[in-house]
Design an enzyme around this catalytic site. Structure first.
Site, PDB file in Angstrom:
ATOM      1  N   CYS A  94       0.754  -1.417   0.046  1.00  0.00           N
ATOM      2  CA  CYS A  94       0.121   0.199   0.145  1.00  0.00           C
ATOM      3  C   CYS A  94       0.967   1.284  -0.094  1.00  0.00           C
ATOM      4  CB  CYS A  94      -0.909  -0.118   1.471  1.00  0.00           C
ATOM      5  SG  CYS A  94      -1.836   1.394   1.581  1.00  0.00           S
ATOM      6  N   CYS A 153       0.641   3.209   3.248  1.00  0.00           N
ATOM      7  CA  CYS A 153       1.273   2.490   4.224  1.00  0.00           C
ATOM      8  C   CYS A 153       2.920   2.522   4.180  1.00  0.00           C
ATOM      9  CB  CYS A 153       1.095   1.003   4.242  1.00  0.00           C
ATOM     10  SG  CYS A 153      -0.345   0.466   5.231  1.00  0.00           S
ATOM     11  N   ASP A 188      -0.961  16.685  -0.337  1.00  0.00           N
ATOM     12  CA  ASP A 188      -1.201  16.067  -1.395  1.00  0.00           C
ATOM     13  C   ASP A 188      -0.395  16.359  -2.553  1.00  0.00           C
ATOM     14  OD1 ASP A 188      -3.991  14.269  -2.652  1.00  0.00           O
ATOM     15  OD2 ASP A 188      -2.859  15.060  -4.050  1.00  0.00           O
ATOM     16  N   HIS A 211      -4.136   0.165   8.705  1.00  0.00           N
ATOM     17  CA  HIS A 211      -4.695   0.145   7.110  1.00  0.00           C
ATOM     18  C   HIS A 211      -6.054  -0.430   7.054  1.00  0.00           C
ATOM     19  CE1 HIS A 211      -4.353  -0.659   2.690  1.00  0.00           C
ATOM     20  NE2 HIS A 211      -5.304  -1.646   3.278  1.00  0.00           N
ATOM     21  N   ASN A 232     -13.376   9.757  -0.370  1.00  0.00           N
ATOM     22  CA  ASN A 232     -13.771   8.762  -1.426  1.00  0.00           C
ATOM     23  C   ASN A 232     -13.730   7.561  -1.201  1.00  0.00           C
ATOM     24  OD1 ASN A 232     -13.963  11.334  -3.335  1.00  0.00           O
ATOM     25  ND2 ASN A 232     -11.644  11.522  -3.508  1.00  0.00           N
ATOM     26  N   GLY A 262     -14.451   7.576  -6.854  1.00  0.00           N
ATOM     27  CA  GLY A 262     -13.400   8.151  -7.496  1.00  0.00           C
ATOM     28  C   GLY A 262     -11.999   7.902  -6.392  1.00  0.00           C
ATOM     29  N   HIS A 272      -6.488   3.057   0.987  1.00  0.00           N
ATOM     30  CA  HIS A 272      -6.076   3.224   2.413  1.00  0.00           C
ATOM     31  C   HIS A 272      -6.920   4.370   2.722  1.00  0.00           C
ATOM     32  CE1 HIS A 272      -2.892   3.180   5.829  1.00  0.00           C
ATOM     33  NE2 HIS A 272      -3.748   4.054   6.067  1.00  0.00           N
ATOM     34  N   HIS A 304      -8.679   7.620   3.852  1.00  0.00           N
ATOM     35  CA  HIS A 304      -7.819   9.163   4.037  1.00  0.00           C
ATOM     36  C   HIS A 304      -8.851  10.155   4.006  1.00  0.00           C
ATOM     37  CE1 HIS A 304      -7.442   8.011  -0.060  1.00  0.00           C
ATOM     38  NE2 HIS A 304      -7.636   9.100  -0.442  1.00  0.00           N
ATOM     39  N   HIS A 334      -9.566  14.004   2.978  1.00  0.00           N
ATOM     40  CA  HIS A 334      -8.922  15.169   2.339  1.00  0.00           C
ATOM     41  C   HIS A 334      -9.366  16.164   2.889  1.00  0.00           C
ATOM     42  CE1 HIS A 334      -7.928  13.194  -1.715  1.00  0.00           C
ATOM     43  NE2 HIS A 334      -8.850  12.470  -1.330  1.00  0.00           N
TER      44      HIS A 334
HETATM   45  P1  5GP Z   1      -8.272   9.356  -3.524  1.00  0.00           P
HETATM   46  O1  5GP Z   1      -8.475   9.495  -4.843  1.00  0.00           O
HETATM   47  O2  5GP Z   1      -7.687   7.947  -3.227  1.00  0.00           O
HETATM   48  O3  5GP Z   1      -9.447   9.960  -2.493  1.00  0.00           O
HETATM   49  O4  5GP Z   1      -7.082  10.317  -3.273  1.00  0.00           O
HETATM   50  C1  5GP Z   1      -5.792   9.955  -3.444  1.00  0.00           C
HETATM   51  C2  5GP Z   1      -4.908  11.166  -3.225  1.00  0.00           C
HETATM   52  O5  5GP Z   1      -3.461  10.897  -2.977  1.00  0.00           O
HETATM   53  C3  5GP Z   1      -4.977  12.076  -4.527  1.00  0.00           C
HETATM   54  O6  5GP Z   1      -5.437  13.326  -4.462  1.00  0.00           O
HETATM   55  C4  5GP Z   1      -3.608  12.002  -5.211  1.00  0.00           C
HETATM   56  O7  5GP Z   1      -3.132  13.205  -5.531  1.00  0.00           O
HETATM   57  C5  5GP Z   1      -2.666  11.806  -3.929  1.00  0.00           C
HETATM   58  N1  5GP Z   1      -1.563  11.098  -3.979  1.00  0.00           N
HETATM   59  C6  5GP Z   1      -1.260   9.787  -4.890  1.00  0.00           C
HETATM   60  N2  5GP Z   1       0.012   9.372  -4.760  1.00  0.00           N
HETATM   61  C7  5GP Z   1       0.742  10.214  -3.683  1.00  0.00           C
HETATM   62  C8  5GP Z   1       1.869  10.364  -3.020  1.00  0.00           C
HETATM   63  O8  5GP Z   1       2.731   9.401  -3.663  1.00  0.00           O
HETATM   64  N3  5GP Z   1       2.330  11.161  -2.384  1.00  0.00           N
HETATM   65  C9  5GP Z   1       1.181  12.337  -2.011  1.00  0.00           C
HETATM   66  N4  5GP Z   1       1.491  13.072  -0.808  1.00  0.00           N
HETATM   67  N5  5GP Z   1       0.016  12.380  -2.471  1.00  0.00           N
HETATM   68  C10 5GP Z   1      -0.503  11.233  -3.322  1.00  0.00           C
HETATM   69 ZN    ZN Z   2      -2.374   1.229   3.802  1.00  0.00          ZN
END
Ligand code: 5GP
Ligand code: ZN
Length: 111
Positions: free
Chosen positions: A4, A7, A30, A46, A86, A92, A97, A99, A101
């Site tokens: 992950c 993780c 982000d 996780h 999300n 989306g 994992h 989270h 925003h």
């Molecule tokens: P999700 O779409 O899963 O709700 O959000 C994932 C978020 O993680 C996205 O906004 C994306 O820009 C961010 N993200 C993806 N890979 C990385 C990374 O390697 N480092 C950081 N800091 N953010 C990431």
């Molecule tokens: Zn994880």
């Protein structure tokens, strides 16, 4: 076991721009910010998404909710902020994992 991305970031195996951490969560910027402030509040434990939420996560989820306004204030978001969770491909979610925003610091689009 663990492939992950978040993780690995939490374990320090991948870099991130951390703004806060405690025994339960890590908060980092982000990598592709959708607003002037865009943080990800990530539990150290996780689980993939809200679909996997269990009673054992109740205290953790409450902790994360209480942190949100504190983090927003710390980032100077005195005028308000947006939170997004999300869930699954249909929601989306790109990183499986859970989270939260936090977005703010500019005009956010409406829904
Ligand atoms: P999700 O779409 O899963 O709700 O959000 C994932 C978020 O993680 C996205 O906004 C994306 O820009 C961010 N993200 C993806 N890979 C990385 C990374 O390697 N480092 C950081 N800091 N953010 C990431
Ligand atoms: Zn994880």
């Amino acid at each position: 076991m663990n492939d992950c991305l978040f993780c690995k970031i939490i374990a320090g195996k991948l870099p991130s721009d951390r703004v806060y951490e405690d025994e339960q969560v890590v908060v980092f910027k982000d990598i592709h910010p959708k607003a002037p402030v865009h943080l990800l509040v990530v539990p150290r434990v996780h689980f993939a998404s809200l679909n996997e939420l269990a009673p054992e996560h109740d205290a953790l989820m409450a902790h994360m909710l209480h942190l949100l306004p504190q983090l927003a204030r710390q980032q100077g978001l005195d005028n308000g902020f947006r939170t997004i969770i999300n869930t699954g491909p249909g929601g989306g979610q790109e990183v499986p994992h859970l989270h939260i925003h936090i977005l703010g610091g500019g005009r956010l689009p409406g829904f």
